[in-house]
Design a protein around this motif. Structure first.
Motif, PDB file in Angstrom:
ATOM      1  N   GLU A  77      -7.106  -3.276  -4.954  1.00  0.00           N
ATOM      2  CA  GLU A  77      -8.368  -2.575  -4.701  1.00  0.00           C
ATOM      3  C   GLU A  77      -9.568  -3.312  -5.266  1.00  0.00           C
ATOM      4  N   THR A  78      -9.361  -4.051  -6.348  1.00  0.00           N
ATOM      5  CA  THR A  78     -10.476  -4.726  -7.013  1.00  0.00           C
ATOM      6  C   THR A  78     -10.452  -6.220  -6.719  1.00  0.00           C
ATOM      7  N   HIS A  79     -11.630  -6.816  -6.742  1.00  0.00           N
ATOM      8  CA  HIS A  79     -11.772  -8.256  -6.527  1.00  0.00           C
ATOM      9  C   HIS A  79     -12.286  -8.901  -7.801  1.00  0.00           C
ATOM     10  N   ASN A  80     -11.693 -10.023  -8.163  1.00  0.00           N
ATOM     11  CA  ASN A  80     -12.144 -10.785  -9.327  1.00  0.00           C
ATOM     12  C   ASN A  80     -12.306 -12.240  -8.926  1.00  0.00           C
ATOM     13  N   LEU A 111     -10.148  -9.952  -0.539  1.00  0.00           N
ATOM     14  CA  LEU A 111     -10.914 -11.157  -0.245  1.00  0.00           C
ATOM     15  C   LEU A 111     -12.365 -10.804   0.085  1.00  0.00           C
ATOM     16  N   LYS A 112     -13.296 -11.529  -0.524  1.00  0.00           N
ATOM     17  CA  LYS A 112     -14.721 -11.302  -0.280  1.00  0.00           C
ATOM     18  C   LYS A 112     -15.219 -12.278   0.791  1.00  0.00           C
ATOM     19  N   ALA A 119      -4.694  -2.079  12.499  1.00  0.00           N
ATOM     20  CA  ALA A 119      -5.897  -1.358  12.921  1.00  0.00           C
ATOM     21  C   ALA A 119      -7.067  -1.680  12.004  1.00  0.00           C
ATOM     22  N   ASN A 120      -6.792  -1.753  10.695  1.00  0.00           N
ATOM     23  CA  ASN A 120      -7.847  -2.095   9.736  1.00  0.00           C
ATOM     24  C   ASN A 120      -8.371  -3.497   9.986  1.00  0.00           C
ATOM     25  N   LEU A 121      -7.459  -4.425  10.289  1.00  0.00           N
ATOM     26  CA  LEU A 121      -7.875  -5.798  10.590  1.00  0.00           C
ATOM     27  C   LEU A 121      -8.695  -5.854  11.876  1.00  0.00           C
ATOM     28  N   GLY A 122      -8.282  -5.087  12.871  1.00  0.00           N
ATOM     29  CA  GLY A 122      -9.040  -5.056  14.118  1.00  0.00           C
ATOM     30  C   GLY A 122     -10.448  -4.525  13.919  1.00  0.00           C
ATOM     31  N   ALA A 123     -10.574  -3.486  13.106  1.00  0.00           N
ATOM     32  CA  ALA A 123     -11.902  -2.931  12.818  1.00  0.00           C
ATOM     33  C   ALA A 123     -12.757  -3.942  12.071  1.00  0.00           C
ATOM     34  N   TYR A 149     -18.856  -8.277   2.345  1.00  0.00           N
ATOM     35  CA  TYR A 149     -17.919  -7.174   2.205  1.00  0.00           C
ATOM     36  C   TYR A 149     -16.509  -7.733   2.087  1.00  0.00           C
ATOM     37  N   TYR A 150     -15.565  -6.838   1.877  1.00  0.00           N
ATOM     38  CA  TYR A 150     -14.222  -7.260   1.490  1.00  0.00           C
ATOM     39  C   TYR A 150     -13.220  -7.063   2.626  1.00  0.00           C
ATOM     40  N   ILE A 151     -12.196  -7.910   2.594  1.00  0.00           N
ATOM     41  CA  ILE A 151     -11.057  -7.770   3.498  1.00  0.00           C
ATOM     42  C   ILE A 151      -9.826  -7.498   2.641  1.00  0.00           C
ATOM     43  N   GLN A 152      -9.224  -6.348   2.871  1.00  0.00           N
ATOM     44  CA  GLN A 152      -8.032  -5.945   2.130  1.00  0.00           C
ATOM     45  C   GLN A 152      -6.872  -5.856   3.111  1.00  0.00           C
ATOM     46  N   ILE A 153      -5.792  -6.583   2.818  1.00  0.00           N
ATOM     47  CA  ILE A 153      -4.627  -6.625   3.712  1.00  0.00           C
ATOM     48  C   ILE A 153      -3.408  -6.166   2.917  1.00  0.00           C
ATOM     49  N   GLY A 154      -2.768  -5.147   3.418  1.00  0.00           N
ATOM     50  CA  GLY A 154      -1.613  -4.592   2.719  1.00  0.00           C
ATOM     51  C   GLY A 154      -0.407  -5.514   2.732  1.00  0.00           C
ATOM     52  N   ASN A 155       0.511  -5.251   1.797  1.00  0.00           N
ATOM     53  CA  ASN A 155       1.756  -6.007   1.702  1.00  0.00           C
ATOM     54  C   ASN A 155       2.637  -5.693   2.907  1.00  0.00           C
ATOM     55  N   SER A 156       3.088  -6.743   3.595  1.00  0.00           N
ATOM     56  CA  SER A 156       3.871  -6.541   4.823  1.00  0.00           C
ATOM     57  C   SER A 156       5.281  -7.098   4.711  1.00  0.00           C
ATOM     58  N   THR A 157       5.776  -7.291   3.499  1.00  0.00           N
ATOM     59  CA  THR A 157       7.170  -7.707   3.353  1.00  0.00           C
ATOM     60  C   THR A 157       8.081  -6.535   3.722  1.00  0.00           C
ATOM     61  N   ALA A 158       9.343  -6.832   3.956  1.00  0.00           N
ATOM     62  CA  ALA A 158      10.299  -5.789   4.341  1.00  0.00           C
ATOM     63  C   ALA A 158      10.421  -4.724   3.257  1.00  0.00           C
ATOM     64  N   SER A 159      10.453  -5.148   1.998  1.00  0.00           N
ATOM     65  CA  SER A 159      10.590  -4.174   0.907  1.00  0.00           C
ATOM     66  C   SER A 159       9.358  -3.280   0.834  1.00  0.00           C
ATOM     67  N   ALA A 160       8.149  -3.855   1.062  1.00  0.00           N
ATOM     68  CA  ALA A 160       6.933  -3.052   1.031  1.00  0.00           C
ATOM     69  C   ALA A 160       6.900  -2.057   2.181  1.00  0.00           C
ATOM     70  N   LEU A 161       7.461  -2.452   3.314  1.00  0.00           N
ATOM     71  CA  LEU A 161       7.507  -1.556   4.474  1.00  0.00           C
ATOM     72  C   LEU A 161       8.662  -0.563   4.371  1.00  0.00           C
ATOM     73  N   GLY A 162       9.559  -0.774   3.407  1.00  0.00           N
ATOM     74  CA  GLY A 162      10.658   0.167   3.190  1.00  0.00           C
ATOM     75  C   GLY A 162      11.837  -0.045   4.112  1.00  0.00           C
ATOM     76  N   VAL A 163      12.053  -1.291   4.543  1.00  0.00           N
ATOM     77  CA  VAL A 163      13.192  -1.571   5.422  1.00  0.00           C
ATOM     78  C   VAL A 163      14.032  -2.691   4.812  1.00  0.00           C
ATOM     79  N   GLY A 164      15.316  -2.682   5.130  1.00  0.00           N
ATOM     80  CA  GLY A 164      16.204  -3.730   4.653  1.00  0.00           C
ATOM     81  C   GLY A 164      16.829  -3.406   3.316  1.00  0.00           C
ATOM     82  N   ILE A 165      17.810  -4.212   2.959  1.00  0.00           N
ATOM     83  CA  ILE A 165      18.607  -3.947   1.767  1.00  0.00           C
ATOM     84  C   ILE A 165      17.778  -4.076   0.498  1.00  0.00           C
ATOM     85  N   GLY A 166      16.660  -4.834   0.560  1.00  0.00           N
ATOM     86  CA  GLY A 166      15.825  -5.028  -0.621  1.00  0.00           C
ATOM     87  C   GLY A 166      14.806  -3.940  -0.841  1.00  0.00           C
TER      88      GLY A 166
END
Length: 297
Positions: free
Chosen positions: A145-148, A158-159, A225-229, A173-190
């Motif tokens: 959420e924060t930028h340094n 990213l600013k 959708a956030n990236l498209g906007a 303004y800022y570009i925030q992109i969520g984590n898209s790994t399998a574990s972050a999405l809640g799929v897979g053995i990890g």
């Protein structure tokens, strides 16, 4: 005016006028040859200061346009990778649907689960490998959420800086992109302990995975959708910046550029005055000879 021989006042006057006209003629030649009304601070001190400030703003805005274009390219890179992840999630849901039915035995479900886990591993690989100019986009580095930006390598979201100043409401303004790994999405053995889409090795797990994958697709779609906007916003920003730069350039031109028609008129005027001054200086230099006639010369 007295007839004297120690001083030729008429010649001095003609020489002074010639110097003035010739200097003005040189100024006109300088302006016409350069296309600029202001070639030095002596031409217009206040105008020069205003022009240089405008030039600095124009250069900054044009670079801001390029910054925004680079940000669009970065967003398109992330969106393209998420499109591939989308295909993997769709395939995983298809596999979960296949494993959820009772017409397959345990060995067959293990084979299905093998492909399922391979798809999850590929999602993680794509998320960890997708970068733009060395900036990794989908592995969670840009999700904070924060930028340094104090360090050599900024952290957090990213600013994108596009304005000529440093006002958060106007210049970036800022570009925030969520984590898209399998574990972050809640799929897979990890995936975490509470994830519903860890495996499809049993019928019950496969049935629960259908809901888990559905949520993973929704999470991924929110990121896209956030990236498209943001891309649409950047495109509008570019249009606005280009208009702003164009108007500033027009203002700078009115201050700095020479009006060729007016300056050519002044050039001809000073040219005639110079020629007249040369002719009168020649005549004035011959006047002292009249005194010689009085002296019997």
């Amino acid at each position: 005016m007295s007839l004297v021989i120690n001083h030729n006042l008429m010649a001095m006057n003609a020489a002074r006028n010639l110097t003035t006209a010739y200097s003005n003629l040189g100024t006109s030649v300088n302006r016409l040859s350069s296309g600029l009304r202001i070639n030095s601070a002596a031409d217009d001190a206040a105008g020069l200061a205003i022009r240089e400030l405008m030039r600095a703003d124009i250069a900054s805005i044009n670079q801001g346009v390029r910054n925004a274009m680079d940000a669009i390219s970065m967003i398109q890179t992330a969106d393209g990778a998420l499109g591939v992840i989308d295909e993997k999630l769709i395939r995983m849901k298809e596999l979960a649907e296949q494993a959820a039915t009772g017409t397959y035995n345990s060995d067959q479900r293990l084979i299905i689960d093998s492909e399922y886990q391979a798809m999850a591993s590929e999602i993680t690989r794509i998320a960890n490998a997708t970068d733009f100019n060395g900036i990794y986009l989908l592995n969670g580095n840009l999700s904070a959420e924060t930028h340094n930006g104090e360090g050599l390598n900024p952290t957090g979201k990213l600013k994108v800086h596009f304005g000529a100043g440093n006002d958060s409401a106007e210049d970036y303004y800022y570009i925030q992109i969520g984590n898209s790994t399998a574990s972050a999405l809640g799929v897979g053995i990890g995936a975490g302990a509470g994830a519903q889409a860890k495996s499809v090795s049993t019928q019950a797990l496969a049935q629960r995975a259908l809901e888990g994958i559905q949520q993973a697709i929704i999470s991924k779609d929110k990121i896209r959708a956030n990236l498209g906007a943001l891309q649409n916003r950047l495109e509008n920003t570019i249009t606005n910046l280009q208009i702003q730069a164009e108007n500033l350039q027009a203002s700078e031109s009115r201050i700095s550029d020479v009006d060729v028609a007016l300056e050519m008129t002044e050039f001809v005027r000073q040219q005639i005055l110079s020629q007249a001054a040369v002719a009168m200086l020649s005549q004035a230099n011959s006047l002292p000879r009249m005194a010689m006639q009085l002296l019997g010369g």
